[in-house]
Write a protein that holds these residues in place. Structure first.
Motif, PDB file in Angstrom:
ATOM      1  N   ILE A 137      17.856  -7.530   8.921  1.00 44.95           N
ATOM      2  CA  ILE A 137      18.351  -6.201   9.260  1.00 44.95           C
ATOM      3  C   ILE A 137      17.222  -5.185   9.349  1.00 44.95           C
ATOM      4  O   ILE A 137      17.221  -4.316  10.218  1.00 44.95           O
ATOM      5  CB  ILE A 137      19.399  -5.750   8.217  1.00 44.95           C
ATOM      6  N   CYS A 138      16.245  -5.323   8.454  1.00 44.24           N
ATOM      7  CA  CYS A 138      15.207  -4.302   8.353  1.00 44.24           C
ATOM      8  C   CYS A 138      13.862  -4.944   8.030  1.00 44.24           C
ATOM      9  O   CYS A 138      13.791  -5.862   7.214  1.00 44.24           O
ATOM     10  CB  CYS A 138      15.607  -3.315   7.256  1.00 44.24           C
ATOM     11  N   LYS A 139      12.809  -4.484   8.697  1.00 47.67           N
ATOM     12  CA  LYS A 139      11.463  -4.941   8.361  1.00 47.67           C
ATOM     13  C   LYS A 139      11.163  -4.581   6.911  1.00 47.67           C
ATOM     14  O   LYS A 139      11.521  -3.501   6.442  1.00 47.67           O
ATOM     15  CB  LYS A 139      10.431  -4.281   9.270  1.00 47.67           C
ATOM     16  N   GLN A 140      10.493  -5.487   6.211  1.00 45.85           N
ATOM     17  CA  GLN A 140      10.209  -5.227   4.803  1.00 45.85           C
ATOM     18  C   GLN A 140       8.941  -4.407   4.603  1.00 45.85           C
ATOM     19  O   GLN A 140       8.773  -3.738   3.600  1.00 45.85           O
ATOM     20  CB  GLN A 140      10.120  -6.551   4.042  1.00 45.85           C
ATOM     21  N   ASN A 141       8.044  -4.469   5.568  1.00 45.96           N
ATOM     22  CA  ASN A 141       6.818  -3.663   5.521  1.00 45.96           C
ATOM     23  C   ASN A 141       6.605  -2.997   6.872  1.00 45.96           C
ATOM     24  O   ASN A 141       7.087  -3.489   7.889  1.00 45.96           O
ATOM     25  CB  ASN A 141       5.609  -4.535   5.179  1.00 45.96           C
ATOM     26  N   SER A 142       5.889  -1.882   6.860  1.00 48.40           N
ATOM     27  CA  SER A 142       5.613  -1.193   8.118  1.00 48.40           C
ATOM     28  C   SER A 142       4.727  -2.056   9.001  1.00 48.40           C
ATOM     29  O   SER A 142       3.573  -2.320   8.647  1.00 48.40           O
ATOM     30  CB  SER A 142       4.934   0.149   7.842  1.00 48.40           C
ATOM     31  N   ASN A 185       7.216   7.608   7.183  1.00 45.06           N
ATOM     32  CA  ASN A 185       8.626   7.940   7.348  1.00 45.06           C
ATOM     33  C   ASN A 185       9.523   6.714   7.211  1.00 45.06           C
ATOM     34  O   ASN A 185      10.628   6.807   6.664  1.00 45.06           O
ATOM     35  CB  ASN A 185       8.864   8.602   8.704  1.00 45.06           C
ATOM     36  N   PHE A 186       9.051   5.581   7.702  1.00 44.74           N
ATOM     37  CA  PHE A 186       9.820   4.339   7.598  1.00 44.74           C
ATOM     38  C   PHE A 186      10.091   3.993   6.134  1.00 44.74           C
ATOM     39  O   PHE A 186      11.227   3.680   5.759  1.00 44.74           O
ATOM     40  CB  PHE A 186       9.064   3.199   8.277  1.00 44.74           C
ATOM     41  N   GLU A 187       9.057   4.061   5.308  1.00 38.44           N
ATOM     42  CA  GLU A 187       9.230   3.772   3.880  1.00 38.44           C
ATOM     43  C   GLU A 187      10.152   4.801   3.233  1.00 38.44           C
ATOM     44  O   GLU A 187      10.978   4.454   2.376  1.00 38.44           O
ATOM     45  CB  GLU A 187       7.862   3.767   3.173  1.00 38.44           C
ATOM     46  N   ARG A 188      10.023   6.046   3.647  1.00 41.71           N
ATOM     47  CA  ARG A 188      10.878   7.108   3.070  1.00 41.71           C
ATOM     48  C   ARG A 188      12.325   6.935   3.512  1.00 41.71           C
ATOM     49  O   ARG A 188      13.247   7.145   2.725  1.00 41.71           O
ATOM     50  CB  ARG A 188      10.352   8.475   3.522  1.00 41.71           C
ATOM     51  N   PHE A 189      12.531   6.559   4.780  1.00 40.61           N
ATOM     52  CA  PHE A 189      13.884   6.334   5.274  1.00 40.61           C
ATOM     53  C   PHE A 189      14.555   5.204   4.487  1.00 40.61           C
ATOM     54  O   PHE A 189      15.737   5.290   4.134  1.00 40.61           O
ATOM     55  CB  PHE A 189      13.868   5.967   6.761  1.00 40.61           C
ATOM     56  N   LYS A 190      13.804   4.124   4.238  1.00 43.95           N
ATOM     57  CA  LYS A 190      14.361   2.996   3.478  1.00 43.95           C
ATOM     58  C   LYS A 190      14.764   3.432   2.077  1.00 43.95           C
ATOM     59  O   LYS A 190      15.806   3.023   1.557  1.00 43.95           O
ATOM     60  CB  LYS A 190      13.358   1.848   3.408  1.00 43.95           C
ATOM     61  N   LYS A 191      13.924   4.261   1.471  1.00 37.75           N
ATOM     62  CA  LYS A 191      14.214   4.741   0.120  1.00 37.75           C
ATOM     63  C   LYS A 191      15.474   5.603   0.121  1.00 37.75           C
ATOM     64  O   LYS A 191      16.305   5.515  -0.794  1.00 37.75           O
ATOM     65  CB  LYS A 191      13.025   5.540  -0.410  1.00 37.75           C
ATOM     66  N   GLU A 192      15.626   6.434   1.147  1.00 35.95           N
ATOM     67  CA  GLU A 192      16.806   7.292   1.242  1.00 35.95           C
ATOM     68  C   GLU A 192      18.077   6.475   1.474  1.00 35.95           C
ATOM     69  O   GLU A 192      19.134   6.787   0.936  1.00 35.95           O
ATOM     70  CB  GLU A 192      16.638   8.306   2.379  1.00 35.95           C
ATOM     71  N   LYS A 205      10.967  -0.786  18.187  1.00 38.38           N
ATOM     72  CA  LYS A 205       9.895  -1.641  17.689  1.00 38.38           C
ATOM     73  C   LYS A 205      10.400  -2.694  16.697  1.00 38.38           C
ATOM     74  O   LYS A 205       9.622  -3.511  16.214  1.00 38.38           O
ATOM     75  CB  LYS A 205       8.809  -0.799  17.018  1.00 38.38           C
ATOM     76  N   GLY A 206      11.698  -2.677  16.392  1.00 35.60           N
ATOM     77  CA  GLY A 206      12.262  -3.696  15.510  1.00 35.60           C
ATOM     78  C   GLY A 206      12.113  -3.404  14.033  1.00 35.60           C
ATOM     79  O   GLY A 206      12.305  -4.294  13.206  1.00 35.60           O
ATOM     80  N   TYR A 207      11.776  -2.150  13.681  1.00 34.69           N
ATOM     81  CA  TYR A 207      11.750  -1.784  12.258  1.00 34.69           C
ATOM     82  C   TYR A 207      13.157  -1.927  11.679  1.00 34.69           C
ATOM     83  O   TYR A 207      13.355  -2.526  10.637  1.00 34.69           O
ATOM     84  CB  TYR A 207      11.294  -0.333  12.089  1.00 34.69           C
ATOM     85  N   PHE A 208      14.119  -1.292  12.371  1.00 36.47           N
ATOM     86  CA  PHE A 208      15.530  -1.442  12.041  1.00 36.47           C
ATOM     87  C   PHE A 208      16.161  -2.289  13.141  1.00 36.47           C
ATOM     88  O   PHE A 208      16.448  -1.804  14.229  1.00 36.47           O
ATOM     89  CB  PHE A 208      16.217  -0.072  11.945  1.00 36.47           C
ATOM     90  N   LYS A 209      16.376  -3.565  12.849  1.00 38.73           N
ATOM     91  CA  LYS A 209      16.735  -4.522  13.898  1.00 38.73           C
ATOM     92  C   LYS A 209      18.157  -4.357  14.420  1.00 38.73           C
ATOM     93  O   LYS A 209      18.480  -4.833  15.506  1.00 38.73           O
ATOM     94  CB  LYS A 209      16.522  -5.939  13.372  1.00 38.73           C
ATOM     95  N   GLN A 210      19.026  -3.725  13.631  1.00 37.89           N
ATOM     96  CA  GLN A 210      20.409  -3.546  14.071  1.00 37.89           C
ATOM     97  C   GLN A 210      20.816  -2.068  14.062  1.00 37.89           C
ATOM     98  O   GLN A 210      21.992  -1.742  14.105  1.00 37.89           O
ATOM     99  CB  GLN A 210      21.352  -4.333  13.150  1.00 37.89           C
ATOM    100  N   GLY A 211      19.835  -1.191  13.986  1.00 36.27           N
ATOM    101  CA  GLY A 211      20.102   0.233  13.839  1.00 36.27           C
ATOM    102  C   GLY A 211      20.805   0.856  15.039  1.00 36.27           C
ATOM    103  O   GLY A 211      20.607   0.437  16.183  1.00 36.27           O
TER     104      GLY A 211
END
Length: 364
Positions: free
Chosen positions: A56-61, A123-130, A163-169
């Protein structure tokens, strides 16, 4: 081939332990085998928390390293342009000047690109945390978390999705809501269309179960249920003979765990395909250990080897039961995710329609 070797090795070890009345290494071997089975066979197919699920989500940037590389190269180009220009003062040609300008422009471009990628990574790491364990979030909350406006946040999310950070977003509700995964998005669509939400069972897009595949799954589930019933029958026979009350209670707990696993397979037969090793190796091993304990106990011997074997089997059964209980939880993990998605989506829709408690309080 690997599983056949594993089965043969496990059977040989158990038979050898029973023959030699030496179970000193059995508990550790079984623990390691069960841990490996749970980690490698169950966890990958059981849905984790959405944000921690690599499907569902990349684990690292993915572009964090690229940002650092761009920055280093940009500094190199800018430094070359600066020192080159200084060294050529009073003696440079138009061609030299063009090269220095080109170096300077390229350096500035890469520096700008590196800053963009650094911001995206941050932002990607912050979005995941949120997001945490949630499967949707309002864009304004993400924007607030990173201290930028909503339009810029939407552009960042679109970049991450592409870019596939959020694969199903998905971004919905006139660009005001971000939905993380397909099950929640399906529930959202059904609810918006006025349809009754269907059960959202997560599975990969490329796994389409045709009738032949479903027949195989049902047959495997039937095999597991039949084998479990046979094992429970053997355990019941031992239960009627066991004298040690403490050990008897452990056996009863193991029996309950096996029954729970069987009930899950009855209700969700599609989970049967990951339990081959459980049904072929661990279940027969458990029965064999309980039977060995029963036979040793019936001897009524004070032999040190037999007493040691009884103790080792007792301790091993504790390990087995803990693992079986964990298997139950892992098998139900994706079902829990479905329920969580249902709840999250219903909360979202209630809030949009003004039916949440906080809205009623406002009117009061």
């Amino acid at each position: 081939m690997e599983e056949n070797n594993f089965k043969k090795s496990l059977e040989n070890n158990i038979d050898k332990a029973i023959y030699n009345k030496d179970f000193s290494n059995i508990s550790q071997n079984i623990k390691e085998s069960l841990d490996t089975f749970i980690d490698k066979k169950l966890n990958p197919v059981s849905s984790k928390k959405p944000i921690k699920n690599p499907k569902i989500c990349k684990q690292n940037s993915p572009e964090k390293l690229k940002a650092h590389t761009y920055k280093r190269v940009s500094f190199g180009l800018l430094t070359t342009a600066a020192f080159g220009t200084i060294s050529l003062i009073g003696a440079f040609s138009l061609e030299d000047l063009m090269y220095m300008v080109l170096f300077g422009i390229s350096g500035l471009y890469l520096l700008k690109k590196s800053k963009f990628l650094e911001r995206i990574s941050h932002n990607f790491e912050r979005f995941k945390k949120e997001l945490g364990p949630n499967t949707f979030i309002h864009i304004k909350d993400l924007a607030s978390a990173v201290g930028q406006n909503e339009d810029k946040t939407i552009k960042d999310l679109l970049y991450m999705i592409n870019k596939g950070y959020f694969k199903q977003g998905r971004i919905v509700e006139d660009d005001s809501l971000f939905i993380l995964d397909i099950p929640t998005f399906d529930l959202y669509k059904e609810s918006k269309m006025g349809l009754a939400p269907s059960k959202a069972i997560y599975r990969d897009d490329d796994k389409s179960y045709n009738n032949a595949q479903m027949d195989k799954i049902k047959e495997r589930a039937k095999k597991i249920i039949t084998a479990s019933k046979a094992s429970i029958g053997s355990i019941d026979l031992c239960i009627s003979r066991i004298e040690n009350r403490a050990f008897l209670e452990k056996v009863i707990e193991v029996k309950k765990s096996i029954q729970n696993i069987t009930n899950i397979i009855k209700r969700y037969p599609e989970k049967a395909y990951i339990l081959n090793k459980f049904i072929e190796y661990f279940l027969p091993t458990t029965v064999k250990l309980i039977e060995a304990y029963t036979e040793y106990e019936m001897m009524g011997s004070d032999d040190k080897e037999i007493l040691s074997s009884l103790k080792e089997i007792d301790e091993t059964l504790v390990i087995i039961n803990a693992a079986f209980e964990k298997i139950c939880l892992e098998l139900l993990e994706d079902r829990n995710m479905d329920i969580k998605a249902d709840i999250d989506t219903m909360k979202l829709l209630f809030k949009q329609e003004g039916y949440m408690g906080e809205d009623f309080n406002k009117e009061d």
